[in-house]
Design a protein around this motif. Structure first.
Motif, PDB file in Angstrom:
ATOM      1  N   CYS A   1       0.836  -1.193   0.000  1.00  0.00           N
ATOM      2  CA  CYS A   1       0.000   0.000   0.000  1.00  0.00           C
ATOM      3  C   CYS A   1       0.878   1.253   0.000  1.00  0.00           C
ATOM      4  N   GLY A   2       1.880   1.271   0.884  1.00  0.00           N
ATOM      5  CA  GLY A   2       2.773   2.427   0.954  1.00  0.00           C
ATOM      6  C   GLY A   2       3.503   2.662  -0.350  1.00  0.00           C
ATOM      7  N   ARG A   3       3.981   1.573  -0.944  1.00  0.00           N
ATOM      8  CA  ARG A   3       4.709   1.714  -2.201  1.00  0.00           C
ATOM      9  C   ARG A   3       3.791   2.130  -3.337  1.00  0.00           C
ATOM     10  N   ALA A   4       2.568   1.601  -3.315  1.00  0.00           N
ATOM     11  CA  ALA A   4       1.625   1.948  -4.379  1.00  0.00           C
ATOM     12  C   ALA A   4       1.264   3.429  -4.306  1.00  0.00           C
ATOM     13  N   VAL A   5       1.163   3.955  -3.080  1.00  0.00           N
ATOM     14  CA  VAL A   5       0.842   5.374  -2.937  1.00  0.00           C
ATOM     15  C   VAL A   5       1.932   6.228  -3.571  1.00  0.00           C
ATOM     16  N   LEU A   6       3.174   5.765  -3.500  1.00  0.00           N
ATOM     17  CA  LEU A   6       4.280   6.498  -4.117  1.00  0.00           C
ATOM     18  C   LEU A   6       4.462   6.135  -5.589  1.00  0.00           C
ATOM     19  N   ARG A   7       3.573   5.299  -6.093  1.00  0.00           N
ATOM     20  CA  ARG A   7       3.628   4.859  -7.483  1.00  0.00           C
ATOM     21  C   ARG A   7       4.948   4.152  -7.814  1.00  0.00           C
ATOM     22  N   LEU A   8       5.425   3.344  -6.866  1.00  0.00           N
ATOM     23  CA  LEU A   8       6.564   2.495  -7.207  1.00  0.00           C
ATOM     24  C   LEU A   8       6.067   1.274  -7.963  1.00  0.00           C
ATOM     25  N   TYR A   9       4.749   1.077  -7.956  1.00  0.00           N
ATOM     26  CA  TYR A   9       4.120   0.046  -8.783  1.00  0.00           C
ATOM     27  C   TYR A   9       3.151   0.728  -9.730  1.00  0.00           C
ATOM     28  N   ASP A  10       2.747   0.022 -10.756  1.00  0.00           N
ATOM     29  CA  ASP A  10       1.660   0.495 -11.605  1.00  0.00           C
ATOM     30  C   ASP A  10       0.359  -0.014 -11.008  1.00  0.00           C
ATOM     31  N   LEU A  11      -0.520   0.906 -10.685  1.00  0.00           N
ATOM     32  CA  LEU A  11      -1.722   0.537  -9.958  1.00  0.00           C
ATOM     33  C   LEU A  11      -2.671  -0.269 -10.831  1.00  0.00           C
ATOM     34  N   THR A  12      -3.387  -1.202 -10.184  1.00  0.00           N
ATOM     35  CA  THR A  12      -4.409  -1.952 -10.903  1.00  0.00           C
ATOM     36  C   THR A  12      -5.652  -1.085 -11.084  1.00  0.00           C
ATOM     37  N   ALA A  13      -6.028  -0.375 -10.033  1.00  0.00           N
ATOM     38  CA  ALA A  13      -7.185   0.512 -10.124  1.00  0.00           C
ATOM     39  C   ALA A  13      -7.099   1.531  -9.006  1.00  0.00           C
ATOM     40  N   GLY A  14      -7.923   2.561  -9.081  1.00  0.00           N
ATOM     41  CA  GLY A  14      -7.984   3.545  -8.017  1.00  0.00           C
ATOM     42  C   GLY A  14      -7.215   4.802  -8.367  1.00  0.00           C
ATOM     43  N   THR A  15      -7.420   5.819  -7.543  1.00  0.00           N
ATOM     44  CA  THR A  15      -6.707   7.070  -7.777  1.00  0.00           C
ATOM     45  C   THR A  15      -5.918   7.458  -6.545  1.00  0.00           C
ATOM     46  N   VAL A  16      -4.799   8.095  -6.769  1.00  0.00           N
ATOM     47  CA  VAL A  16      -3.964   8.629  -5.698  1.00  0.00           C
ATOM     48  C   VAL A  16      -3.717  10.090  -6.024  1.00  0.00           C
ATOM     49  N   MET A  17      -4.140  10.970  -5.138  1.00  0.00           N
ATOM     50  CA  MET A  17      -3.881  12.396  -5.332  1.00  0.00           C
ATOM     51  C   MET A  17      -2.839  12.811  -4.313  1.00  0.00           C
ATOM     52  N   VAL A  18      -1.741  13.383  -4.770  1.00  0.00           N
ATOM     53  CA  VAL A  18      -0.736  13.897  -3.853  1.00  0.00           C
ATOM     54  C   VAL A  18      -0.585  15.380  -4.132  1.00  0.00           C
ATOM     55  N   ASP A  19      -0.828  16.191  -3.112  1.00  0.00           N
ATOM     56  CA  ASP A  19      -0.665  17.632  -3.233  1.00  0.00           C
ATOM     57  C   ASP A  19      -1.455  18.187  -4.428  1.00  0.00           C
ATOM     58  N   GLY A  20      -2.660  17.656  -4.604  1.00  0.00           N
ATOM     59  CA  GLY A  20      -3.522  18.187  -5.647  1.00  0.00           C
ATOM     60  C   GLY A  20      -3.295  17.629  -7.038  1.00  0.00           C
ATOM     61  N   THR A  21      -2.347  16.704  -7.191  1.00  0.00           N
ATOM     62  CA  THR A  21      -2.088  16.136  -8.510  1.00  0.00           C
ATOM     63  C   THR A  21      -2.475  14.668  -8.513  1.00  0.00           C
ATOM     64  N   ASP A  22      -3.156  14.261  -9.544  1.00  0.00           N
ATOM     65  CA  ASP A  22      -3.513  12.852  -9.660  1.00  0.00           C
ATOM     66  C   ASP A  22      -2.328  12.104 -10.260  1.00  0.00           C
ATOM     67  N   ILE A  23      -1.704  11.242  -9.464  1.00  0.00           N
ATOM     68  CA  ILE A  23      -0.508  10.562  -9.955  1.00  0.00           C
ATOM     69  C   ILE A  23      -0.797   9.122 -10.321  1.00  0.00           C
ATOM     70  N   SER A  24      -2.068   8.705 -10.279  1.00  0.00           N
ATOM     71  CA  SER A  24      -2.331   7.272 -10.391  1.00  0.00           C
ATOM     72  C   SER A  24      -2.046   6.703 -11.776  1.00  0.00           C
ATOM     73  N   THR A  25      -2.136   7.527 -12.822  1.00  0.00           N
ATOM     74  CA  THR A  25      -1.894   6.961 -14.152  1.00  0.00           C
ATOM     75  C   THR A  25      -0.719   7.626 -14.853  1.00  0.00           C
ATOM     76  N   MET A  26      -0.017   8.488 -14.142  1.00  0.00           N
ATOM     77  CA  MET A  26       1.120   9.180 -14.746  1.00  0.00           C
ATOM     78  C   MET A  26       2.218   8.215 -15.171  1.00  0.00           C
ATOM     79  N   GLY A  27       2.924   8.549 -16.245  1.00  0.00           N
ATOM     80  CA  GLY A  27       4.094   7.770 -16.628  1.00  0.00           C
ATOM     81  C   GLY A  27       5.251   8.106 -15.704  1.00  0.00           C
ATOM     82  N   GLN A  28       6.252   7.211 -15.683  1.00  0.00           N
ATOM     83  CA  GLN A  28       7.373   7.441 -14.761  1.00  0.00           C
ATOM     84  C   GLN A  28       8.117   8.734 -15.077  1.00  0.00           C
ATOM     85  N   GLY A  29       8.126   9.132 -16.343  1.00  0.00           N
ATOM     86  CA  GLY A  29       8.823  10.356 -16.719  1.00  0.00           C
ATOM     87  C   GLY A  29       8.156  11.586 -16.119  1.00  0.00           C
ATOM     88  N   ALA A  30       6.820  11.643 -16.232  1.00  0.00           N
ATOM     89  CA  ALA A  30       6.088  12.782 -15.679  1.00  0.00           C
ATOM     90  C   ALA A  30       6.120  12.737 -14.159  1.00  0.00           C
TER      91      ALA A  30
END
Lengths: 336, 305
Positions: free
Chosen positions: A64-93
């Motif tokens: 869970c902790g690692r998924a919140v930091l997007r060290l994995y590619d999420l299966t589903a769900g959204t994670v917003m950090v500081d107002g930005t949705d990072i759940s589907t971002m590519g590693q570059g962005a």
């Protein structure tokens, strides 16, 4: 505690987070199932608070902790950090967001590159994300070493020359290097001696006060979470079963699993230790690749009902600020 | 930063260049020091020796053929009366150059393939099957075909000696990178799962820097070992090729060629085999010791023990 946090800003918001790891099997290695490490988890973390996550081994805390930091590619769900949705971002962005969120790892031995000197390890995030000159970087590294209480003379040494507690300080200094807002502490004290644990936890608390950090503090040590966390989430088999302010949770646990977990905390007084009325759970945790139908906890719950085996209980707010996923409370709601 | 911190910083230990630590550790390894000393001696012998011993290695003095050691020819002469000492120097130049460059080529190819295969799971299958393919190739027929096909065009474009040098280096390099690739891949696979790689990912390190900063330095030990063994194999393979008559032209001395020529005269002039054989063995041995010392010196965990 909690009353003050309601009007505070939500820094991290997780909703419906699912992290499944596929299992491949058979001759053609087809996709035959999933390990549901994290299964539909939602929580908010307010700015400046510490959210503790507790649960037994293998319940999906670290994932869970690692998924919140997007060290994995999420299966589903959204994670917003500081107002930005990072759940589907590519590693570059994602790279541009990384300085805001950092991680302190469980095993201080394994999380430091054995071939890099301490100055290089702490300075690595600076090299990645800033354009400081060599001298500026060295000064920043020295400042960080001061902040976590490491002697500046250690800058040229290598990780194997340090004790466990010192290594964890290196890991913390590294996580602080980019002035993050949010730090995931993945069992930062599990690999340390008890005497060192207190030091590291106090250090984390001091740093939180000094820099206004927000922590997601993952641990299986209930008393340590009670000490450091403002709110506590209890996980069982990939799901959060209870999320409540610290005082409420420890005083009056709602979910049967939380009750069992808290009654397992060792008592320092030998008399009360022997006479304590403990809820001892029977059986083993079901496999996360094949969780039971209905409530995940129905196979071991001391207060299991018929509905538990059929319906998955909803994760809902039973009292202001207290979320529980259990049919016991659904009933009392409807009855009362 | 304020001036105070800069001043303060100077009173603390200055950040030291890592290579000084490496040198300090290397110095404590006696075998490595002796090996390095001997290797430098061999280099001086083959590159600067001809300045002192000015007889041409190709000069034929037919009346002085098959002589034993004497003041005029300290290592004797061969069946055409060419001076063996001069030929040993000239042969060493070629053999060492071939050994180092072929090893370098094999190492670069092997490390590249190994790291890419280990780090990027998608390429793993393809690259490892390619490695297996190369391992399964019968070396000798392959060499024959390559040399038959490319000897003349290369000679035409680079001259006879440079052309055959390129060919031999390429042939040895291309047939000896596979063990390195396999070893490196295995190590990378293990390293990739270590937490410090995850830690680097958590600060957003892109893959190429991950490889250069975290993976490569940690697979240095096995690479070092294959490098030193590689030099030895390259020198020996070159000798074998020359021995089979596939390498350099027959009048062009290399250590392997000298050995080959000497075997016919083993009974009459055993020193004609002993000297080049000794040169090959001792050079290989010294390189192995250097590699051993370097590997220890480059590992901070062993350093300082």
């Amino acid at each position: 505690m909690f009353d003050n946090t309601t009007d505070r800003r939500v820094l991290v918001s997780v909703s419906g987070l699912k992290m499944y790891f596929p299992i491949f099997g058979g001759i053609l290695s087809r996709h035959v199932g999933d390990v549901k490490a994290v299964d539909d988890v939602s929580f908010d973390i307010y700015e400046g608070e510490t959210l503790g996550v507790v649960g037994e081994s293998g319940c999906g805390k670290s994932t869970c902790g690692r998924a919140v930091l997007r060290l994995y590619d999420l299966t589903a769900g959204t994670v917003m950090v500081d107002g930005t949705d990072i759940s589907t971002m590519g590693q570059g962005a994602l790279r541009k967001i990384r300085p805001v969120m950092q991680m302190v790892f469980q095993d201080p031995q394994a999380c430091l590159n054995p071939r890099m000197s301490l100055a290089d390890i702490i300075g690595e995030p600076l090299v990645e994300h800033t354009r400081l000159s060599k001298a500026e970087r060295r000064d920043r590294v020295y400042d960080l070493m001061d902040a976590v209480g490491l002697n500046r003379d250690f800058a040229n040494r290598y990780p194997h020359e340090f004790s466990g507690g010192q290594r964890q300080r290196i890991g913390i200094a590294r996580a602080l290097a980019l002035n993050p807002k949010f730090i995931v502490c993945d069992e930062p004290i599990a690999a340390l001696d008890v005497s060192i644990q207190a030091q590291v936890v106090n250090l984390l608390e001091d740093l939180q006060k000094e820099f206004g950090l927000t922590y997601l503090f993952i641990s299986h040590d209930l008393s340590m979470v009670r000490h450091i966390a403002d709110r506590v989430a209890v996980m069982y088999l990939g799901k959060i079963v209870e999320l409540a302010p610290r005082e409420g949770l420890y005083r009056d646990p709602k979910h049967p699993y939380t009750q069992a977990l808290l009654s397992a905390v060792p008592e320092p007084d030998p008399v009360t230790h022997d006479t304590a009325n403990r809820t001892v759970l029977k059986g083993d945790v079901p496999s996360p690749s094949n969780p039971p139908t209905g409530c995940n906890f129905c196979t071991r719950c001391p207060r299991v009902m018929e509905i538990c085996r059929q319906q998955d209980p909803e994760f809902r707010e039973v009292e202001p600020g207290r979320f529980v996923a259990c049919h016991l409370f659904n009933e009392s709601e409807t009855a009362g | 930063m304020t001036e105070l911190t800069t001043l303060e910083a100077q009173t603390y230990q200055k950040q030291r260049n890592q290579w000084w630590d490496v040198w300090d550790q290397f110095k404590t390894h006696k075998g490595a020091l002796i090996g390095a000393g001997f290797f430098i001696f061999v280099l001086l012998f083959v590159y600067l020796g001809p300045l002192v011993w000015s007889i041409d290695s190709q000069y034929i003095d037919i009346r002085a053929r098959n002589q034993g050691p004497s003041w005029a020819h300290p290592m004797g002469t061969d069946q055409l009366g060419r001076d063996m000492l001069a030929r040993l120097m000239a042969g060493g130049r070629t053999s060492i150059a071939v050994g180092l460059t072929a090893m370098g080529l094999a190492l670069i190819v092997g490390t590249f393939v190994g790291v890419i295969a280990g780090y990027f799971r998608r390429l793993d299958g393809v690259l490892m099957r390619l490695t297996d393919l190369f391992l399964a190739l019968p070396i000798l027929p392959l060499l024959l075909v390559i040399i038959m096909l490319f000897r003349d065009p290369l000679r035409a474009s680079f001259g006879p000696e440079a052309g055959i040098f390129i060919l031999i280096v390429f042939v040895i390099g291309i047939t000896s990178w596979m063990p390195t690739a396999r070893i490196v891949r295995g190590d990378v696979l293990a390293l990739k799962e270590r937490e410090f790689v995850l830690a680097a990912r958590s600060i957003g390190t892109p893959p190429h820097r991950m490889v250069l900063r975290h993976i490569l330095p940690n697979v240095l030990s096995p690479i070092m070992v294959s490098a030193t063994l590689g030099i030895a194999t390259a020198i020996i393979t070159e000798s074998a090729l020359s021995f089979l008559g596939l390498g350099f032209p027959s009048d062009f001395p290399t250590w392997g060629r000298l050995l080959f020529d000497g075997t016919d005269w083993l009974q009459r002039n055993p020193e004609r085999v002993i000297w080049p054989g000794l040169a090959i063995s001792l050079t290989v041995l010294s390189v192995n010791y250097i590699g051993d010392g370097l590997r220890d010196a480059l590992d901070p965990r062993i350093r300082g023990r």
